[in-house]
Design a protein around this motif. Structure first.
Motif, PDB file in Angstrom:
ATOM      1  N   SER A 182       3.867   4.634   5.899  1.00  0.00           N
ATOM      2  CA  SER A 182       3.853   3.939   4.370  1.00  0.00           C
ATOM      3  C   SER A 182       5.278   4.154   3.757  1.00  0.00           C
ATOM      4  CB  SER A 182       2.622   4.886   3.686  1.00  0.00           C
ATOM      5  OG  SER A 182       3.021   6.016   3.499  1.00  0.00           O
ATOM      6  N   GLY A 183       5.104   3.904   2.477  1.00  0.00           N
ATOM      7  CA  GLY A 183       6.324   4.021   1.872  1.00  0.00           C
ATOM      8  C   GLY A 183       6.732   5.634   1.381  1.00  0.00           C
ATOM      9  N   GLY A 184       5.761   6.481   1.561  1.00  0.00           N
ATOM     10  CA  GLY A 184       6.186   8.089   1.364  1.00  0.00           C
ATOM     11  C   GLY A 184       5.730   8.712   2.695  1.00  0.00           C
ATOM     12  N   PHE A 212      12.981   0.667   5.188  1.00  0.00           N
ATOM     13  CA  PHE A 212      12.887  -0.428   4.662  1.00  0.00           C
ATOM     14  C   PHE A 212      13.219  -0.988   3.379  1.00  0.00           C
ATOM     15  CE2 PHE A 212      10.412  -1.076   8.883  1.00  0.00           C
ATOM     16  CZ  PHE A 212      10.675  -2.543   9.289  1.00  0.00           C
ATOM     17  N   ASP A 213      12.728  -0.368   2.419  1.00  0.00           N
ATOM     18  CA  ASP A 213      12.838  -0.850   1.112  1.00  0.00           C
ATOM     19  C   ASP A 213      14.441  -0.516   0.767  1.00  0.00           C
ATOM     20  OD1 ASP A 213      10.358  -1.246   0.505  1.00  0.00           O
ATOM     21  OD2 ASP A 213       9.980   0.575  -0.056  1.00  0.00           O
ATOM     22  N   LYS A 214      15.158   0.677   1.341  1.00  0.00           N
ATOM     23  CA  LYS A 214      16.452   0.977   0.771  1.00  0.00           C
ATOM     24  C   LYS A 214      17.435  -0.020   1.738  1.00  0.00           C
ATOM     25  CE  LYS A 214      15.952   5.766  -0.315  1.00  0.00           C
ATOM     26  NZ  LYS A 214      15.767   7.147   0.303  1.00  0.00           N
ATOM     27  N   VAL A 229      12.656  -7.720   4.473  1.00  0.00           N
ATOM     28  CA  VAL A 229      13.293  -7.529   5.663  1.00  0.00           C
ATOM     29  C   VAL A 229      12.627  -8.192   6.809  1.00  0.00           C
ATOM     30  CG1 VAL A 229      14.123  -5.508   7.135  1.00  0.00           C
ATOM     31  CG2 VAL A 229      14.205  -5.253   4.769  1.00  0.00           C
ATOM     32  N   GLU A 230      11.355  -7.984   6.744  1.00  0.00           N
ATOM     33  CA  GLU A 230      10.542  -8.531   8.052  1.00  0.00           C
ATOM     34  C   GLU A 230      10.936 -10.157   7.995  1.00  0.00           C
ATOM     35  OE1 GLU A 230       6.382  -8.232   8.208  1.00  0.00           O
ATOM     36  OE2 GLU A 230       6.497  -8.858  10.178  1.00  0.00           O
ATOM     37  N   ARG A 231      10.828 -10.716   6.905  1.00  0.00           N
ATOM     38  CA  ARG A 231      11.000 -12.087   6.909  1.00  0.00           C
ATOM     39  C   ARG A 231      12.393 -12.876   7.377  1.00  0.00           C
ATOM     40  NH1 ARG A 231       7.203 -12.977   2.983  1.00  0.00           N
ATOM     41  NH2 ARG A 231       8.480 -11.987   1.179  1.00  0.00           N
ATOM     42  N   THR A 343      -1.662  -2.162   3.229  1.00  0.00           N
ATOM     43  CA  THR A 343      -0.932  -1.694   2.040  1.00  0.00           C
ATOM     44  C   THR A 343      -2.291  -1.131   1.063  1.00  0.00           C
ATOM     45  OG1 THR A 343      -0.954  -3.903   1.296  1.00  0.00           O
ATOM     46  CG2 THR A 343       1.016  -2.990   2.040  1.00  0.00           C
ATOM     47  N   ASP A 344      -1.769  -0.396   0.100  1.00  0.00           N
ATOM     48  CA  ASP A 344      -2.705   0.387  -0.767  1.00  0.00           C
ATOM     49  C   ASP A 344      -3.826  -0.564  -1.332  1.00  0.00           C
ATOM     50  OD1 ASP A 344      -0.963   2.615  -0.214  1.00  0.00           O
ATOM     51  OD2 ASP A 344      -0.450   2.832  -2.130  1.00  0.00           O
ATOM     52  N   ASN A 345      -4.989  -0.043  -1.068  1.00  0.00           N
ATOM     53  CA  ASN A 345      -6.157  -0.612  -1.494  1.00  0.00           C
ATOM     54  C   ASN A 345      -7.299   0.413  -1.848  1.00  0.00           C
ATOM     55  OD1 ASN A 345      -8.369  -0.718   0.933  1.00  0.00           O
ATOM     56  ND2 ASN A 345      -6.044  -0.725   1.604  1.00  0.00           N
TER      57      ASN A 345
HETATM   58  O1  KG4 Z   1       0.781   2.335   2.132  1.00  0.00           O
HETATM   59  P1  KG4 Z   1       1.754   1.560   1.125  1.00  0.00           P
HETATM   60  O2  KG4 Z   1       1.011   0.319   0.413  1.00  0.00           O
HETATM   61  O3  KG4 Z   1       1.897   2.624   0.108  1.00  0.00           O
HETATM   62  C1  KG4 Z   1       2.178   3.626   0.328  1.00  0.00           C
HETATM   63  O4  KG4 Z   1       1.342   4.608   0.171  1.00  0.00           O
HETATM   64  O5  KG4 Z   1       3.497   4.359   0.368  1.00  0.00           O
HETATM   65  O6  KG4 Z   1       3.046   1.254   1.844  1.00  0.00           O
HETATM   66  C2  KG4 Z   1       4.032   0.673   1.179  1.00  0.00           C
HETATM   67  C3  KG4 Z   1       5.129   0.508   1.998  1.00  0.00           C
HETATM   68  C4  KG4 Z   1       6.475  -0.058   1.267  1.00  0.00           C
HETATM   69  O7  KG4 Z   1       7.631   0.805   1.585  1.00  0.00           O
HETATM   70  C5  KG4 Z   1       6.596  -1.287   1.871  1.00  0.00           C
HETATM   71  O8  KG4 Z   1       8.109  -1.809   1.767  1.00  0.00           O
HETATM   72  C6  KG4 Z   1       6.160  -0.979   3.247  1.00  0.00           C
HETATM   73  O9  KG4 Z   1       5.137  -0.344   3.188  1.00  0.00           O
HETATM   74  N1  KG4 Z   1       5.888  -2.433   3.670  1.00  0.00           N
HETATM   75  C7  KG4 Z   1       6.378  -3.196   4.888  1.00  0.00           C
HETATM   76  C8  KG4 Z   1       5.890  -4.385   5.200  1.00  0.00           C
HETATM   77  N2  KG4 Z   1       4.817  -4.531   4.058  1.00  0.00           N
HETATM   78  C9  KG4 Z   1       4.841  -3.290   3.528  1.00  0.00           C
HETATM   79  N3  KG4 Z   1       7.369  -2.533   5.707  1.00  0.00           N
HETATM   80  C10 KG4 Z   1       7.631  -3.388   6.841  1.00  0.00           C
HETATM   81  N4  KG4 Z   1       7.231  -4.601   6.944  1.00  0.00           N
HETATM   82  C11 KG4 Z   1       6.147  -4.940   6.245  1.00  0.00           C
HETATM   83  N5  KG4 Z   1       5.673  -6.443   6.600  1.00  0.00           N
END
Ligand code: KG4
Ligand code: ZN
Length: 373
Positions: A182-184, A212-214, A229-231, A343-345
């Motif tokens: 995830s992001g964290g 990925f974000d950076k 980045v993926e796109r 992603t978060d839900n």
């Molecule tokens: O699980 P999440 O929604 O939130 C956290 O708990 O952190 O994950 C968010 C992370 C972000 O860093 C976002 O850039 C990444 O997931 N993310 C992706 C993609 N979709 C979301 N990373 C790479 N490719 C993706 N398609």
């Protein structure tokens, strides 16, 4: 059991209604309704999540989502007409599940306070009502139970075997190796069952989603960067730049992604004319290779029968495809949630809440920003 779940750990306000039954050996979970209010547009100008803004938005969104949830509680699966009726009045809720951590504490508190308020209100109608704190990471970990597809070992055509809308845990083989990205967090877990697991390793610096974000920011792409980045990567050559594969051959199961991000920055400094799509594709290839190789090494060493993938980065198709192929080649089943639950839900918080209830696991109803698994 009817569950109302609340998620406010970061920049998504989530509310979900679920129906769950069965014990720890075969839990069955069905999402009746899952709503996410994304704050992307609010945080985008800042290039990342601003905690104070997230808090303000959650406070604003929660009552609106709650109203929306019960105003027109239509089921997601058409075959279950019975759930479109009064069964889903708020007074019929048996369990309230709310994320208590990890995440941004001001954001977490909004969900906890809202849950407590709901609890006081609904308890008068249902004295049996329970309120349970949920670990966000367990939400990701258990999100595969929301799947309706299970890629089986030696499946006849090597493809998905379509299952019912809910999946029985007994269909899975143990042990399982679970990768949470995830992001964290970037965590590798060995699960012996739904209630017993151990952490094998985690990132020592940046989480892979953070990388990925950076990298997105370095490439001038908007927040959140992962999908961007993926796109871009889809149009590039993944072999164009031999970026490092950090800790690939390191004995343990820890990860490190901060060096990879720095390698991207230095590459663009020294070769500013490299096509950006090649940089994105080569970065993604390096990150995916490390994740897949380490997960599969854990699977081999622990004789895993199942490989699980969860977290926001699981939305990345290159990662999902590479890991499911590698698991199949090795002879393990592969399972991951449908795209909307990566992603978060709040749906995943509902599942984890049900499992915590079955496991009699109780977390304090206090925001804990650094809660671990
Ligand atoms: O699980 P999440 O929604 O939130 C956290 O708990 O952190 O994950 C968010 C992370 C972000 O860093 C976002 O850039 C990444 O997931 N993310 C992706 C993609 N979709 C979301 N990373 C790479 N490719 C993706 N398609
Ligand atoms: Zn998350």
């Amino acid at each position: 059991m009817k569950i109302l779940a609340i998620e406010t750990s970061c920049d998504e306000t989530g509310l979900a209604l679920l129906e769950a039954e069965g014990g720890l050996r075969a839990p069955r979970v069905r999402v009746v309704k899952n709503i996410v209010a994304s704050q992307i547009a609010i945080h985008a100008p800042f290039g990342g999540v601003v905690p104070g803004l997230a808090k303000r938005e959650h406070i604003k969104n929660l009552p609106i989502l709650y109203q929306n949830m019960f105003a027109n509680s239509k089921s997601e699966t058409p075959r279950s007409k019975r759930n479109q009726n009064s069964k889903f009045k708020s007074s019929k809720i048996d369990l309230l599940a709310v994320t208590v951590g990890p995440g941004l504490e001001p954001a977490l508190w909004t969900g906890i306070e809202f849950a407590k308020q709901m609890y006081r209100q609904l308890k008068t109608q249902n004295p049996q009502l329970k309120l349970i704190g949920v670990n966000h990471l367990e939400g990701h970990l258990y999100s595969f139970l929301l799947t309706n597809k299970l890629l089986r070992q030696k499946s006849a055509k090597g493809g998905y075997s379509g299952g019912p809308a809910t999946m029985r845990q007994s269909a899975l083989g143990w042990p399982a190796i679970a990768l949470i990205v995830s992001g964290g967090h970037t965590i590798l877990i060995k699960m012996n069952s739904l209630s017993r697991w151990e952490k094998l390793g985690e990132t020592r610096d940046d989480a892979v989603g953070e990388a990925f974000d950076k990298v997105a920011r370095i490439l001038g792409l908007p927040y959140p960067g992962g999908p961007e980045v993926e796109r871009l990567a889809a149009k590039g050559n993944p072999n164009a730049i031999p970026f490092p594969r950090p800790m690939l051959h390191h004995k343990g199961y820890d990860f490190s992604f901060s060096g990879l991000k720095t390698a991207v920055r230095y590459h663009l400094r020294d070769h500013p004319l490299t096509p950006r799509e090649d940089v994105a594709a080569s970065f993604q290839a390096a990150a995916v290779e490390v994740l897949v190789e380490k997960t599969m090494r854990a699977a081999r060493e622990h004789r895993a029968r199942t490989v699980l993938l969860s977290g926001g980065v699981a939305a990345n198709r290159a990662l999902r495809t590479a890991l499911s192929r590698a698991a199949r080649r090795y002879g393990a089943a592969f399972s991951t949630a449908p795209l909307e639950y990566h992603t978060d839900n709040a749906a995943m918080i509902g599942v984890a809440g049900y499992l915590a209830f079955l496991r009699k696991k109780r977390l304090p109803l206090r925001a804990n920003g650094i809660l671990s698994v």
